[in-house]
Design a protein around this motif. Structure first.
Motif: not given
Length: 531
Positions: A100, A140, A144, A285, A289, A292, A317, A320
């Motif tokens: 991130l 994860t 990622l 982005t 997420f 996800w 997710a 975020f």
């Protein structure tokens, strides 16, 4: 960035690894996995529980657990075998931050990472000997790595995506593909870009995935045959999804569990989801997420079998999405912090009132069993912290210092978890642990007398007795009767509710002792053949 990573590592170590030995292995799962790891020494290909093939999961988590117990041989197994869960939780949090960092900057990446590692479900599973944290870490890692590759074009991350997906498969089976593949395809569809399917690296990655997964399945097929693969792939995945034999819950189940598992960040999640939808086109982005989180939530909700911990792969997710709004100065966020201030204030006042009434014996008789005097210090600590947090949140919200309010919550969560690590779990342990009961059975069977476990097998009893059990499934009276010929004397461990079945089937049994494990009364019976 390096200083922040070091800070995260220290914080994760304190949260996830501090005083892991504070409690014994607890049923239902911890003892199973500990015993399976021990029995790998006898058969490294096929996992066994109580000397019977155990086909629920592929072996990677058991290998990691066994390796950890050997690598940290000077530690108790209660510590060493939990290290993989703690370590993979740490790696998840750090990798989450590092990826991130490239797209959101240090502050927002740190907020998202802190949100993740202080989530109650994430924290608890990081300290628990279960497959779910390691599985979630690989899921994860796959997501990622993919998003890192998709934005940067760095091919090593693409290969890491396939390796992580393969490891997830080898941890919990085909569920890994069901969670990962749709997210990738839906995201590529929203991008209107399927050029990945034409890249040679994609096919090399698939070959790498196959190379990591197929050898064990081939080896276990040659050793155990098709029934083992049927149990591992079909029954434990497809059958469990459509018609689970345990943990059947309604489709809305996760709406009832996620609020506590993701507290207090759940209060920011709806607005975070709304913001992601609003930025659907301009922020790929955030869109990734959102896909996800939504896919995993929907897919697991459609499954007939549900446990709250299954939602673990969705937490990064969710973290975020929630973090996108946590420190934003908007109309909604101050209301959330004010609500939390009221909630923590009520909690603090309630705890202090309860402590006061208990001290002066003013609590009604039927509620006195909930006083728990051994937790007096912890109750005072949490009550004081709750009131302090309440006033601090109000102060920072009025000063419009939203980031300060967030870090106040982080400090509170870390403080509560730390007090749990230091003093709470070892006080709960005598109530939850089956170790004292098992040590009594070990003493009774020291002369070679066999022991029988009647009911659904619980590895924790086998592990702490230190001796394999004769296992008879619940309600299998024929199996009990079959023991009478070859066995002249044996002990039977079962739930108290099933003792009558044992007594009716084996008339020559006598109660040796009774003990309560958690809320479950257990009995040990002695059978002696009449002469």
């Amino acid at each position: 960035m390096k200083k922040t990573v070091i800070l995260l590592c220290i914080l994760c170590t304190m949260l996830f690894m501090l005083n892991l030995k504070s409690r014994d292995f607890w049923a239902p799962d911890e003892g199973d996995f500990a015993q399976i790891a021990l029995e790998l020494d006898n058969n490294p290909v096929t996992p066994h529980l109580n000397n019977e093939p155990y086909g629920e999961k592929p072996p990677l988590f058991y290998y990691l657990t066994s390796l950890s117990s050997k690598a940290f041989f000077w530690l108790s197994n209660e510590t060493s075998m939990r290290i993989p869960s703690a370590l993979f939780a740490l790696l998840s949090g750090v990798f989450f931050f590092m990826v991130l960092y490239r797209y959101t900057g240090r502050e927002k990446a740190l907020i998202a990472a802190l949100t993740l590692i202080t989530t109650p479900l994430f924290y608890w599973q990081a300290r628990y000997l279960q497959v779910d944290m390691v599985f979630a870490a690989f899921i994860t890692g796959a997501f990622l790595s993919f998003i890192r590759f998709h934005h940067s074009g760095t091919k090593s991350f693409y290969y890491l995506f396939f390796v992580s997906a393969a490891c997830a498969f080898m941890t919990k089976g085909p569920l890994a593909i069901a969670l990962i593949a749709p997210v990738i395809f839906i995201y590529l569809a929203t991008e209107k870009n399927f050029t990945l399917l034409k890249m040679k690296e994609t096919y090399l990655g698939i070959l790498l995935f196959i190379a990591l997964v197929v050898p064990w399945y081939l080896a276990v097929y040659l050793k155990e045959g098709f029934p083992y693969l049927y149990e591992n792939i079909i029954r434990q995945n497809m059958t469990r999804f459509f018609d689970a034999w345990s943990h059947k819950r309604p489709i809305y189940y996760y709406f009832t569990t996620l609020p506590l598992d993701f507290f207090p960040w759940i209060l920011f999640l709806p607005t975070g989801i709304y913001l992601a939808i609003k930025r659907w086109k301009e922020d790929p982005t955030m869109r990734f997420f959102l896909i996800w989180f939504v896919w995993i939530f929907v897919f697991l909700s459609l499954s007939s079998g549900k446990i709250s911990k299954y939602m673990l792969p969705a937490l990064p997710a969710a973290s975020f999405l929630a973090s996108a709004i946590i420190t934003e100065k908007n109309r909604y966020t101050p209301y959330v912090y004010n609500f939390l201030a009221i909630a923590f204030g009520v909690l603090g006042v309630t705890l202090f009132t309860y402590i006061f009434l208990g001290a002066f014996d003013l609590i009604p008789l039927k509620y006195k069993m909930y006083i728990f005097p051994e937790f007096l210090f912890e109750k005072i600590f949490i009550a004081a912290c709750s009131l302090l947090v309440a006033f601090t949140l109000i102060f920072f919200t009025r000063k419009k210092k939203i980031a300060h309010a967030f870090y106040t919550l982080i400090i509170f969560m870390v403080a509560v978890y730390t007090i749990g690590n230091i003093s709470v779990y070892n006080k709960v342990n005598p109530y939850k642990s089956s170790r004292p009961l098992c040590e009594k059975i070990r003493s009774l069977t020291r002369d070679g007398t066999p022991w029988v476990y009647y009911g659904s097998i619980r590895g924790v009893y086998v592990y702490y007795v230190g001796k394999l059990a004769i296992h008879i499934d619940e309600h299998d009276m024929a199996g009990l009767k079959a023991l009478r010929g070859p066995q002249k004397k044996f002990f039977v461990l079962t739930r108290k509710r099933d003792a009558e079945e044992v007594n009716n089937t084996l008339p020559s049994t006598a109660l040796v002792f009774e003990e309560k494990i958690g809320n479950t009364p257990m009995v040990v019976l002695l059978y002696k053949e009449q002469t």
